[in-house]
Design a protein around this motif. Structure first.
Motif, PDB file in Angstrom:
ATOM      1  N   ASP A  96       0.982  -1.177   0.007  1.00 44.17           N
ATOM      2  CA  ASP A  96      -0.119  -0.083   0.042  1.00 44.17           C
ATOM      3  C   ASP A  96       0.804   1.216   0.035  1.00 44.17           C
ATOM      4  O   ASP A  96       1.421   1.584   0.983  1.00 44.17           O
ATOM      5  CB  ASP A  96      -0.921  -0.078   1.253  1.00 44.17           C
ATOM      6  N   ARG A  97       1.211   1.732  -1.087  1.00 53.50           N
ATOM      7  CA  ARG A  97       1.893   3.053  -1.509  1.00 53.50           C
ATOM      8  C   ARG A  97       3.416   2.515  -1.551  1.00 53.50           C
ATOM      9  O   ARG A  97       4.035   1.503  -0.939  1.00 53.50           O
ATOM     10  CB  ARG A  97       1.820   4.268  -0.395  1.00 53.50           C
ATOM     11  N   PHE A  98       4.104   3.292  -2.503  1.00 51.80           N
ATOM     12  CA  PHE A  98       5.477   3.294  -2.352  1.00 51.80           C
ATOM     13  C   PHE A  98       6.173   4.589  -3.067  1.00 51.80           C
ATOM     14  O   PHE A  98       5.703   5.484  -2.805  1.00 51.80           O
ATOM     15  CB  PHE A  98       5.888   2.118  -3.598  1.00 51.80           C
ATOM     16  N   VAL A  99       7.179   4.557  -3.756  1.00 51.51           N
ATOM     17  CA  VAL A  99       7.911   5.913  -4.314  1.00 51.51           C
ATOM     18  C   VAL A  99       7.250   6.756  -5.067  1.00 51.51           C
ATOM     19  O   VAL A  99       7.032   8.013  -4.722  1.00 51.51           O
ATOM     20  CB  VAL A  99       9.192   5.449  -5.079  1.00 51.51           C
ATOM     21  N   ASP A 100       6.022   6.222  -5.993  1.00 53.43           N
ATOM     22  CA  ASP A 100       4.946   7.024  -6.698  1.00 53.43           C
ATOM     23  C   ASP A 100       4.279   8.101  -5.562  1.00 53.43           C
ATOM     24  O   ASP A 100       4.033   9.218  -5.821  1.00 53.43           O
ATOM     25  CB  ASP A 100       4.018   6.311  -7.272  1.00 53.43           C
ATOM     26  N   SER A 101       3.942   7.626  -4.283  1.00 48.78           N
ATOM     27  CA  SER A 101       3.266   8.580  -3.365  1.00 48.78           C
ATOM     28  C   SER A 101       4.274   9.646  -3.094  1.00 48.78           C
ATOM     29  O   SER A 101       3.668  10.799  -2.949  1.00 48.78           O
ATOM     30  CB  SER A 101       3.040   7.811  -2.137  1.00 48.78           C
ATOM     31  N   SER A 102       5.408   9.413  -2.822  1.00 49.15           N
ATOM     32  CA  SER A 102       6.224  10.528  -2.456  1.00 49.15           C
ATOM     33  C   SER A 102       6.435  11.608  -3.626  1.00 49.15           C
ATOM     34  O   SER A 102       6.769  12.717  -3.367  1.00 49.15           O
ATOM     35  CB  SER A 102       7.773  10.007  -2.099  1.00 49.15           C
ATOM     36  N   LEU A 103       6.574  11.029  -5.000  1.00 46.44           N
ATOM     37  CA  LEU A 103       6.566  11.816  -5.950  1.00 46.44           C
ATOM     38  C   LEU A 103       5.562  12.691  -6.259  1.00 46.44           C
ATOM     39  O   LEU A 103       5.531  13.900  -6.347  1.00 46.44           O
ATOM     40  CB  LEU A 103       6.783  11.020  -7.195  1.00 46.44           C
ATOM     41  N   ALA A 104       4.295  12.198  -5.752  1.00 44.41           N
ATOM     42  CA  ALA A 104       3.064  12.904  -6.050  1.00 44.41           C
ATOM     43  C   ALA A 104       2.632  13.626  -4.830  1.00 44.41           C
ATOM     44  O   ALA A 104       2.354  15.016  -4.994  1.00 44.41           O
ATOM     45  CB  ALA A 104       1.947  11.994  -6.185  1.00 44.41           C
ATOM     46  N   TYR A 105       2.981  13.163  -3.558  1.00 48.97           N
ATOM     47  CA  TYR A 105       2.814  14.108  -2.354  1.00 48.97           C
ATOM     48  C   TYR A 105       3.923  15.006  -2.150  1.00 48.97           C
ATOM     49  O   TYR A 105       3.426  16.327  -2.028  1.00 48.97           O
ATOM     50  CB  TYR A 105       2.316  13.253  -1.289  1.00 48.97           C
ATOM     51  N   GLN A 106       4.999  14.579  -2.097  1.00 49.38           N
ATOM     52  CA  GLN A 106       5.993  15.675  -1.635  1.00 49.38           C
ATOM     53  C   GLN A 106       6.535  16.310  -2.826  1.00 49.38           C
ATOM     54  O   GLN A 106       6.697  17.586  -2.832  1.00 49.38           O
ATOM     55  CB  GLN A 106       7.090  14.878  -0.746  1.00 49.38           C
ATOM     56  N   GLY A 107       6.750  15.681  -3.705  1.00 48.38           N
ATOM     57  CA  GLY A 107       7.217  16.235  -5.030  1.00 48.38           C
ATOM     58  C   GLY A 107       6.317  17.315  -5.767  1.00 48.38           C
ATOM     59  O   GLY A 107       6.900  18.313  -5.756  1.00 48.38           O
ATOM     60  N   LYS A 108       5.041  17.052  -6.125  1.00 48.70           N
ATOM     61  CA  LYS A 108       3.902  17.801  -6.494  1.00 48.70           C
ATOM     62  C   LYS A 108       3.179  18.422  -5.517  1.00 48.70           C
ATOM     63  O   LYS A 108       3.017  19.748  -5.598  1.00 48.70           O
ATOM     64  CB  LYS A 108       3.269  17.033  -7.572  1.00 48.70           C
ATOM     65  N   GLY A 109       2.735  17.788  -4.489  1.00 51.38           N
ATOM     66  CA  GLY A 109       1.778  18.532  -3.636  1.00 51.38           C
ATOM     67  C   GLY A 109       2.661  19.579  -2.679  1.00 51.38           C
ATOM     68  O   GLY A 109       2.167  20.612  -2.743  1.00 51.38           O
TER      69      GLY A 109
END
Length: 214
Positions: A96-109
């Protein structure tokens, strides 16, 4: 590594955790290999402690880059202790979640930059990527309404404004456009049973040889 690595991704309120749990229950009766079900941040004691630190509403002063580093630290320990050993043992890891979450939440968000967060996580993962990512897509407005119904006291990320969650979704869409072979989009606004069925068929089509009646 001989195992299979599948991740579930999506904005808040997409229902990915519930869908993933249902998928795991179905697959346990149908596949010939052991399944390891886990989550991020978390999955092991150290990472679960970091999770509490990240999501605690009291930590309003947390810097965006500190947040990204904490997610990365939890991920590294999770990989070393749980994910990599399971993959080396030939197991099916469903996360449930991996690197893509960090890219979307921290990187973009958080507007840190998706490339910057990607570089940090390349160091953490040593290049490991999922074999398949099921992205449950939902617009920010609908997702937050859903999340409000199920959350008993929103965590620090869920409590962010609508603009933050809109950026997160845009980040996911960018990833989908870049890595369409790995990431498969599923419409999370469909009825729950339909989302589960679609995810199941995607997994079965991608990895038919692991099913008993192959």
């Amino acid at each position: 590594m001989n195992g299979i690595f599948i991740t579930f991704e999506g904005p808040d309120g997409a229902g990915k955790t519930s869908v993933m749990e249902e998928i795991v229950a179905i697959l346990r009766d149908q596949v010939m290999i052991d399944i390891v079900e886990t989550r991020e941040p978390g999955g092991i004691p150290i990472a679960e402690e970091i999770r509490q630190l990240i999501l605690d509403n009291k930590n309003v002063m947390m810097d965006e880059r500190t947040e990204a580093l904490l997610f990365a630290a939890a991920r590294r320990q999770h990989l070393v202790e749980k994910i990599n050993p399971a993959l080396h043992a030939g197991k099916l890891v469903i996360n449930d979640r991996f690197v893509d979450s960090s890219l979307a939440y921290q990187g973009k968000g958080r507007r840190i930059g998706m490339e910057e967060v990607a570089q940090l996580n390349e160091f953490v993962t040593e290049g490991l990527k999922p074999d398949l990512t099921l992205y449950l897509d939902i617009d920010a407005e609908t997702g937050l309404k859903r999340a409000g119904k199920v959350a008993n006291g929103n965590d620090r990320l869920e409590s962010e404004g609508i603009e933050f969650h809109q950026r997160v979704r845009h980040g996911y869409i960018e990833l989908l456009q870049k890595e369409g072979d790995r990431i498969v989009k599923v419409d999370a606004k469909q009825p729950f049973e339909q989302v589960v069925t679609e995810c199941y068929h995607i997994i079965r089509e991608r990895f038919p040889s692991i099913f008993r009646n192959y």
